[in-house]
Design an enzyme around this catalytic site. Structure first.
Site, PDB file in Angstrom:
ATOM      1  CD  GLU A 150     -50.187  10.683 -17.001  1.00 57.16           C
ATOM      2  OE1 GLU A 150     -50.508  11.475 -15.652  1.00 57.16           O
ATOM      3  OE2 GLU A 150     -48.897  10.274 -17.372  1.00 57.16           O
ATOM      4  CD  GLU A 308     -51.897  11.243 -21.143  1.00 54.97           C
ATOM      5  OE1 GLU A 308     -51.176  12.555 -20.821  1.00 54.97           O
ATOM      6  OE2 GLU A 308     -52.378  10.319 -20.968  1.00 54.97           O
TER       7      GLU A 308
END
Ligand code: GAL
Length: 666
Positions: A150, A308
């Site tokens: 991320e 995710e």
């Protein structure tokens, strides 16, 4: 390049066995087999274990885990752990710690604790990634690379000395001549003219508004620095393992404001997205759908990976509401319906310690005698039945314009109203289309959009001349463009296009704006036709466009609120306000005008998406829903349908082959 293995839909998620004693690995592997887990992401936060001291690489502990997983048939998405630099590294190079816009240097103890521009971080990254790549170059379990984690979340921009040095180089390369920079930044305003590159600082915190063009460039620069850090790793891995795809997981396509994912997409072999529900938001499955549609769009329509999401509650929201029975299944299948070829979670086993110990996992703290685990096992079985879906595509007739640069520019300081936010309008249009059962793609305003029947530009505040021309061509060629207020106002430097607003779109829309009249908080104004509107009113002066609706009250009473302008073979529509309830009705007019096909007569709690030969019917409501005209075989129970299918409350039905809905042309 999508990873070749595992076959079918990938199922699993982040796995952190280093947090557990060795015997738990055995239990985990057995549970993975029970649930049908076939892919795990390993090592995301393991730099301190992989390199316990500078230049001493230790992969033995990881070999043991990977070999064990491989023996059990579980493939590995191996991470480069650069999101979590070790304590020894940060202590030796404290200058890598990022600095916030307010000037605070963050400390060690969290993650994302190194600046992407810091030379020591880049050098250590390169050495570690090379060692990791060489060590696993031939391991049969490793099927792809998961670089970092991320990028840009939570800190997109760093204001440290290394960032400023790199920023000056970036500016030199971009503008070459300092007077070009002064022009682009409108530096005569507030007397900010620079006479030497060394005078230019990052747009750090100030007691008043900072030059918006400078901030916009800093957003571009900062995002680019993260991409450089990613590309550094990607290039090393490609050199060593050219057969393996490389990706990095986005911090939620719709949420990670700092990353221009159109640019990122060019650097990735496969798009990987993380999505977490905003638990307290009503109908949060609509945000999920939007995130998935944007992931598919940045992937250029190719299958992408849901890297995710959560089985139940997260642990970082104000109130971490657990998913209700069936919700994880609906969420997972909605991502698949919208193009994901994987259903991966954070994380396999819930952590006992650390900041995320109250976060759900596939294996909860309660263990396997739990509703959660039974749902996980069932989901694994469902996904095996969807194996044929892999690689198939979703087709959309409608697109929404999404441009991160416009997002950044729109939300800088001192706009006409604080109620003008990028997501506010995009969400409003997306939700109306979702409730109409219309699947949408997202597009950059400069992209080839000629294949769409309708294109919506909700908050296209920043629009370059070239993009405006692209939209013009689209309409002239027969497209239907629906633009909402505060679009086409500025160019790439946040400079207003010449003449009356909306400078970039005046001709195309056949109108100009004489004055903005933002509304007060909670103020509404009546529209002709019975609806009211909020947020925005403005004085529209038609110059070729015809009024469809007028403002019936407020500062622009008697003047157009919704217009159409036929141009060439198409039509440009303009909506000058935010209808309180009628947005869907107005959109319907445009969809009908453009012959957009969609099922009719279904409640807006039912999500209907087609992907290849599969039709997904997801019932988010509390009532059963009957869908007419369904022909095909139900994937989960093998039942053959030729007519109505009833979807129970909270249930998902996937039918393979054909479906013709009520009122839809055959
Ligand atoms: C993600 C992150 C994961 C984990 C997860 C918790 O943003 O990538 O590592 O922290 O959030 O929801």
């Amino acid at each position: 390049m999508y990873p070749e293995r595992p076959a079918g839909i990938a199922f699993g998620g982040d796995y952190n066995p280093e947090q557990w004693p060795r015997e738990v690995l055995e239990e985990d592997v057995a549970l993975m087999r029970e649930a049908g887990v076939n892919l795990v992401s390993l090592g995301i936060h393991s730099w301190a274990l992989m390199e316990p001291a500078e230049g001493r690489y230790e992969f033995g502990w990881l070999d043991e885990i990977i070999d064990r997983l491989h023996a059990a048939g579980v493939a590995v998405d191996l991470a480069t752990p650069t999101v979590a630099p070790p304590a020894w590294f940060v202590a030796a190079h404290p200058d890598v710690l990022p600095v916030t816009r307010e000037g605070i240097r963050i400390g060690f103890g969290g993650r994302q604790t190194a600046c992407s521009s810091a030379p020591a971080f880049r050098e250590a990254t390169a050495r570690l990634v090379r060692a990791l790549g060489e060590h696993y170059r031939d391991h049969p379990a490793v099927v792809m690379w998961h670089v970092h984690n991320e990028y840009g979340a939570p800190l997109g921009e760093c204001y440290c000395e290394h960032s400023v040095a790199a920023w000056r180089e970036w500016l030199k390369a971009t503008y070459r001549d300092i007077s070009a920079l002064n022009d682009a930044w409108g530096a005569t305003f507030w007397g900010q003219i620079y006479t030497d590159w060394s005078q230019i600082d990052a747009p750090r915190f100030n007691h008043t508004a900072v030059n918006p063009a400078q901030r916009l460039d800093y957003a571009r620069f900062s995002d680019g620095q993260h991409r450089e850090h990613y590309a550094l790793q990607r290039d090393i891995l490609r050199e060593i393992t050219p057969h393996l795809p490389v990706t990095t997981n986005f911090a939620g396509t719709v949420n990670c404001k700092s990353a221009d994912l159109w640019q990122w997409a060019r650097e990735l072999d496969v798009i990987a997205n993380d999505h977490y529900l905003r638990a307290e938001q009503p109908d949060n499955h609509i945000d999920l759908a939007m995130s998935a549609d944007l992931a598919r769009s940045v992937a250029g329509g190719a299958p992408w990976m849901l890297m995710e999401h959560s089985t139940g509650a997260v642990n970082w929201q104000p109130r971490n509401i657990a998913k209700r029975p069936g919700e994880m299944r609906r969420n997972s299948l909605a991502h698949v319906a919208r193009g994901s070829d994987s259903v991966l979670f954070f994380q396999f086993r819930a952590s006992r310690f650390g900041a995320e110990k109250f976060h759900s996992g596939l294996v909860p703290h309660a263990g396997t005698d739990s509703e959660q685990w039974r749902e996980v096992v069932r989901l694994g079985a469902d996904l095996r039945r969807l194996a044929d879906l892999r690689g198939s595509r979703v087709r959309a007739e409608v697109a929404i314009v999404w441009d991160w640069e416009s997002y950044w520019a729109l939300e800088l300081d001192w706009r006409p109203s604080v109620d003008l936010t990028f997501r506010e309008r995009v969400d409003a249009f997306y939700e109306a289309l979702w409730r109409e059962h219309v699947t949408v793609d997202f597009v950059h305003p400069s992209a080839d959009i000629s294949g769409y029947r309708v294109v919506v530009a909700p908050s296209s505040y920043l629009l370059t001349e070239a993009s405006a021309k692209n939209l013009h061509r689209y309409v002239e060629g027969g497209g239907n463009l629906l633009v909402s207020y505060f679009s086409g106002i500025v160019d790439e430097h946040d400079t207003i296009h010449p003449g009356a607003h909306p400078g970039a779109l005046r001709e195309l829309l056949g109108l100009s704006i004489e004055e903005f009249h933002p509304l007060r908080e909670s103020e509404t104004v009546a529209l002709t036709g019975g609806d009211t509107a909020r947020i925005w009113s403005e004085r529209v002066r038609p110059a070729g466009a015809a009024a469809v609706l007028d403002f019936a009250a407020g500062p622009d009473a008697g003047h157009p609120a919704f217009t159409r302008h036929d141009l060439g073979a198409g039509t440009a529509w303009y909506l000058a306000t935010a209808p309180v309830t009628g947005l869907r009705g107005l959109l319907t007019q445009v969809l009908d005008h453009a012959n957009v096909s969609r099922p009719r007569g279904l409640p807006d709690t039912l999500e209907l998406v087609r992907r290849g030969a599969h039709t997904f019917l997801i019932n988010h409501g509390d009532e059963p829903v009957t869908v007419e005209g369904v022909t095909g075989t139900s994937v989960f129970d093998g039942v053959r349908h030729d007519g109505p299918v009833t979807v129970a409350p909270g249930a998902v039905v996937v039918v393979v082959e054909t479906l013709r809905s009520q009122g839809e042309p055959s």
